[in-house]
Write a protein that holds these residues in place. Structure first.
Motif: not given
Length: 221
Positions: A74, A96-97, A115
């Protein structure tokens, strides 16, 4: 929980690493994209924080390299580039972010915990194993509904076990997630920590799997 922090700004990297360690994360820091890509390819991490504007190899190229190699680590992109197009490109590269500078450390910590939790296959923030409950969003443990007091090392071991409840976690994996890379590790230190945890939560809840590692169980004594 072990974090790979790839950030070229020395001040930001130092402050972030210190703040994350205060929250019981184990942190490895890379100051350029080349080193970051190598660590991500070869190390065992729960999550990565990746800047985009890196020397040698930019962050987006690092991320594309990890994804092309099948790395499912992640990744949270942390950058001053706040344009919508930059965010879209970051997500397309496999992020992922995404968090833009300036930011609050508390928000970063909560995003990283989320995450890690989702990557471990947990949709809910509260993870239960027998009498033990872990709030993966705020990082607290309860035993039979009461707060469980843990040292930093105990927290790291127990959080690694409960995120993989009922699964054998190898001794090597636990050591990687408990100690910073430059820490001197005594050969019996992990056994000492596990012994302390057994006294706190019940010996029968942490099973030793000979030759492999440990497994957290919900079984009764």
């Amino acid at each position: 929980m072990k974090v790979l922090l790839v950030e070229d700004d020395e001040s930001i990297a130092g402050q972030l690493a210190e703040a994350l360690r205060d929250e019981n994360f184990v942190v490895d820091v890379a100051r350029n994209g080349e080193d970051g890509q190598h660590l991500g390819d070869t190390g065992a991490y729960d999550v990565a924080v990746l800047d985009l504007g890196l020397p040698k190899i930019d962050g987006k190229a690092v991320l594309k390299g990890w994804r092309a190699a099948g790395r499912n680590l992640p990744v949270l992109i942390l950058t001053a580039r706040d344009g919508w197009s930059e965010k879209v490109e970051g997500f397309k590269a496999g992020a992922d972010d995404y968090l833009t500078k300036p930011f609050r450390t508390e928000e970063l910590v909560m995003r990283l915990r989320a995450l890690v939790r989702r990557a471990a296959g947990h949709a809910q923030t509260r993870i239960v194993c027998g009498p033990l409950t872990f709030d993966a969003q705020i990082g607290t443990f309860e035993l039979d509904g009461l707060p469980l007091k843990l040292t930093g090392l105990e927290w790291r071991v127990l959080s690694s076990l409960i995120l993989r409840r009922q699964i054998v976690v190898t001794r090597t994996d636990l050591l990687d997630r408990v100690y910073d890379g430059d820490a001197e590790v005594d050969s019996n230190s992990l056994e000492v920590i596990v012994g302390r945890l057994r006294r706190k939560i019940g010996h029968h809840h942490i099973e030793t799997v000979r030759g492999l590692g440990y497994r957290l169980t919900a079984g009764e004594s």
